[in-house]
Design a protein around this motif. Structure first.
Motif, short mmCIF file in Angstrom:
data_model
loop_
_atom_site.label_atom_id
_atom_site.label_comp_id
_atom_site.label_asym_id
_atom_site.label_seq_id
_atom_site.Cartn_x
_atom_site.Cartn_y
_atom_site.Cartn_z
N UNK A 72 61.61 98.84 80.65
CA UNK A 72 61.15 98.89 79.27
C UNK A 72 62.28 98.55 78.30
N UNK A 73 63.50 98.88 78.69
CA UNK A 73 64.65 98.63 77.82
C UNK A 73 65.24 97.24 78.01
N UNK A 74 65.41 96.85 79.28
CA UNK A 74 66.07 95.57 79.56
C UNK A 74 65.25 94.38 79.08
N UNK A 75 63.92 94.50 79.15
CA UNK A 75 63.08 93.41 78.66
C UNK A 75 63.25 93.25 77.15
N UNK A 76 63.42 94.38 76.44
CA UNK A 76 63.64 94.31 74.99
C UNK A 76 65.03 93.79 74.68
N UNK A 77 66.04 94.20 75.46
CA UNK A 77 67.40 93.69 75.25
C UNK A 77 67.42 92.17 75.38
N UNK A 78 66.86 91.67 76.48
CA UNK A 78 66.88 90.22 76.71
C UNK A 78 66.12 89.48 75.61
N UNK A 79 64.94 90.01 75.23
CA UNK A 79 64.13 89.36 74.21
C UNK A 79 64.80 89.34 72.85
N UNK A 80 65.46 90.43 72.48
CA UNK A 80 66.07 90.50 71.15
C UNK A 80 67.39 89.73 71.08
N UNK A 81 68.16 89.72 72.18
CA UNK A 81 69.37 88.89 72.20
C UNK A 81 68.98 87.41 72.05
N UNK A 82 67.96 86.99 72.80
CA UNK A 82 67.52 85.61 72.71
C UNK A 82 66.95 85.30 71.33
N UNK A 83 66.23 86.26 70.74
CA UNK A 83 65.68 86.05 69.40
C UNK A 83 66.78 85.89 68.38
N UNK A 84 67.81 86.72 68.47
CA UNK A 84 68.92 86.64 67.52
C UNK A 84 69.67 85.32 67.66
N UNK A 85 69.94 84.90 68.90
CA UNK A 85 70.63 83.63 69.11
C UNK A 85 69.77 82.45 68.68
N UNK A 86 68.44 82.57 68.85
CA UNK A 86 67.53 81.50 68.42
C UNK A 86 67.60 81.30 66.91
N UNK A 87 67.63 82.40 66.17
CA UNK A 87 67.73 82.31 64.71
C UNK A 87 69.02 81.62 64.29
N UNK A 88 70.10 81.91 65.00
CA UNK A 88 71.38 81.29 64.65
C UNK A 88 71.36 79.79 64.96
#
Length: 492
Positions: free
Chosen positions: A316-332
């Motif tokens: 439940x945590x690691x899926x959110x970590x991966x998704x949010x790291x990728x989301x943040x890098x996508x925005x950049x």
């Protein structure tokens, strides 16, 4: 070495293996960031559900249920209802836009300046969510296996970063499907039934907790209002959620998968409420309610099954970590770098995407280790997201008269108002969100009416995209749509 530790090590190795497998699917930057927009329902639904149900929806819900009973599930219920609302109102439109980020959508509808400002705010929000999840991962590994907190956070966070870095959204998709299965088996298959059994059965549970634990509003109307403003509205405009919607193969998949994921989140809230009340019965003297879920797992799970359930909770945590790291890098990369580096070829984009993903991941790990508790920062991120961006996004879809000037000034003014309110009332205050959204709405309407109407060519392109079929492409555009797109290109 215990069987439970072996299970966790095996789980980490499987996640890394999935990351390696994702390399073979990530052929270009669109594959890396949105899985080639090719996910069918059976992959899309579990991926979206996995990113929704992070630490707040799991550990936070159990903590609140331990304190208040079934009303403690409102946090995850608001997530679920928000996602279902987004699925019904926006998801097919979002999929048809063929963009990669929420900020890019704001440029398509309004102007480039709206894209840049919103990207910065959304990037802070997604990074803070990732930090919180890494800290929660460290807490789990520390509690169950005795590792020190720094080692625990780095171990769990690094595995999440590694498989995300390897194959991007394809790796995240593959791991999320596996993680969703572990969540289902670990929580619904083992934790919930064994917790009920250990507490003496449902009848005994209902008789052992205070009567107020069955009041759905016992947590207080002020808290419910805050959960609505922060979680319900916030999740509807989170880049981590939008990016999963952009992976859908069609508008139909986006709608049905998003609504289903929201409904599953509601079921998850019920399961967490049961776990919280079982923990109240079995562990009545906990010094910190936030330990309720971890202590419950240790109390009711036998060796072997303990490792399975811990793997499910880590999922439940690691899926959110991966998704949010990728989301943040996508925005950049997509909204702050690519607009100024239009000369990059596909290989350069892929390299830069991986480099920025690595940089974001390292920053997230460092923040988790150095700060240790960023809940206040997370409240600030949610407040800025809901207070500044929600109104321009929704107006873009449902109010044709909204102009670029109105959207930009709306974000700027509401950002100032929200910041002042955070310093005055605090981030977790209804006043902060209400005043932020109210100022955003007033400025958007007034400035739009003063500067309107919106650019007709840009509005025509926007509406053409929204009305697109699930197989939308340039070859299927009408002559009017092509003319509008040509006019917009000339303007840019």
């Amino acid at each position: 070495m215990s069987i439970d530790l072996l299970i966790i090590i095996g789980y980490f190795l499987v996640m890394i293996g999935c990351g390696i497998a994702g390399i073979f699917f990530a052929k270009n930057n669109e594959d890396f960031l949105v899985a080639g927009r090719n996910l069918r329902f059976w992959m899309y639904f579990p991926c979206l559900a996995s990113v929704i149900l992070g630490g707040g929806a799991t550990f936070g819900s159990v903590k609140l249920a331990y304190q208040f009973g079934i009303s403690g599930s409102w946090v995850v219920l608001m997530y679920g209802f928000g996602v279902m609302s987004m699925g019904i109102l926006l998801s097919s439109k979002m999929a048809n836009l063929r963009v990669i980020s929420l900020s890019e959508m704001l440029e398509v509808r309004y102007a480039a300046s709206a894209r840049y400002i919103s990207a910065i705010i959304s990037c802070i929000y997604t990074a803070m969510i990732a930090v919180v999840q890494v800290i929660a991962i460290g807490t789990i590994l520390h509690a169950f296996f005795g590792w020190d907190m720094v080692t625990s956070m780095i171990a769990g966070g690094a595995v999440s970063l590694l498989y995300t870095l390897l194959g991007g959204m394809w790796s995240v998709t593959i791991t999320d499907v596996i993680q969703f299965a572990l969540m289902m088996v670990g929580v619904f298959g083992f934790l919930v039934p064994l917790s009920i059994d250990k507490a003496g059965g449902l009848d005994a549970m209902f008789n052992a907790v205070p009567q107020s634990y069955f009041d759905p509003f016992a947590i207080g109307w002020d808290q419910l209002l805050m959960y609505f403003l922060l979680m319900y509205l916030g999740i509807m405009i989170g880049q981590d959620i939008w990016q999963r919607v952009f992976t859908a193969k069609s508008g139909k998949v986006a709608t049905t998968g998003t609504v289903t994921a929201g409904f599953f989140s509601v079921l998850w809230g019920g399961a967490m409420a049961i776990c919280g009340m079982a923990a109240f019965i079995l562990l009545p003297d906990l010094d910190e309610p936030q330990k309720a879920l971890g202590q419950l797992v240790v109390t009711v799970m036998p060796s072997g099954l303990l490792g399975m359930v811990v793997a499910g909770l880590l999922s439940t945590l690691m899926s959110t970590v991966s998704g949010t790291i990728l989301a943040s890098s996508t925005l950049i990369i997509n909204d702050l770098v690519k607009p100024f580096r239009s000369d990059m070829d596909s290989k350069q984009e892929m390299f830069l995407s991986r480099a920025i993903t690595l940089a974001v991941g390292i920053v997230v790990l460092l923040l988790a280790v150095v700060i240790g508790d960023v809940m206040h920062a997370l409240d600030i991120a949610y407040a800025l997201l809901s207070g500044c961006i929600f109104v321009p996004v929704v107006a873009g879809f449902f109010w044709r008269q909204a102009t670029a000037q109105g959207a930009v000034y709306s974000i700027i003014v509401s950002g100032i108002v929200t910041t002042v309110c955070i310093m005055t009332y605090g981030a977790f205050s209804a006043h902060t969100i209400i005043y932020g959204m109210l100022s955003s709405a007033v400025v958007l309407v007034v400035v739009s009416l003063m500067t309107g109407p919106p650019n007709p060519a840009q509005l025509a392109e926007w509406e053409a995209r929204l009305a697109a079929s699930e197989n939308y492409d340039a070859d299927n555009m009408t002559d009017e749509e092509r003319a509008a797109q040509a006019q917009t290109a000339a303007l840019h």
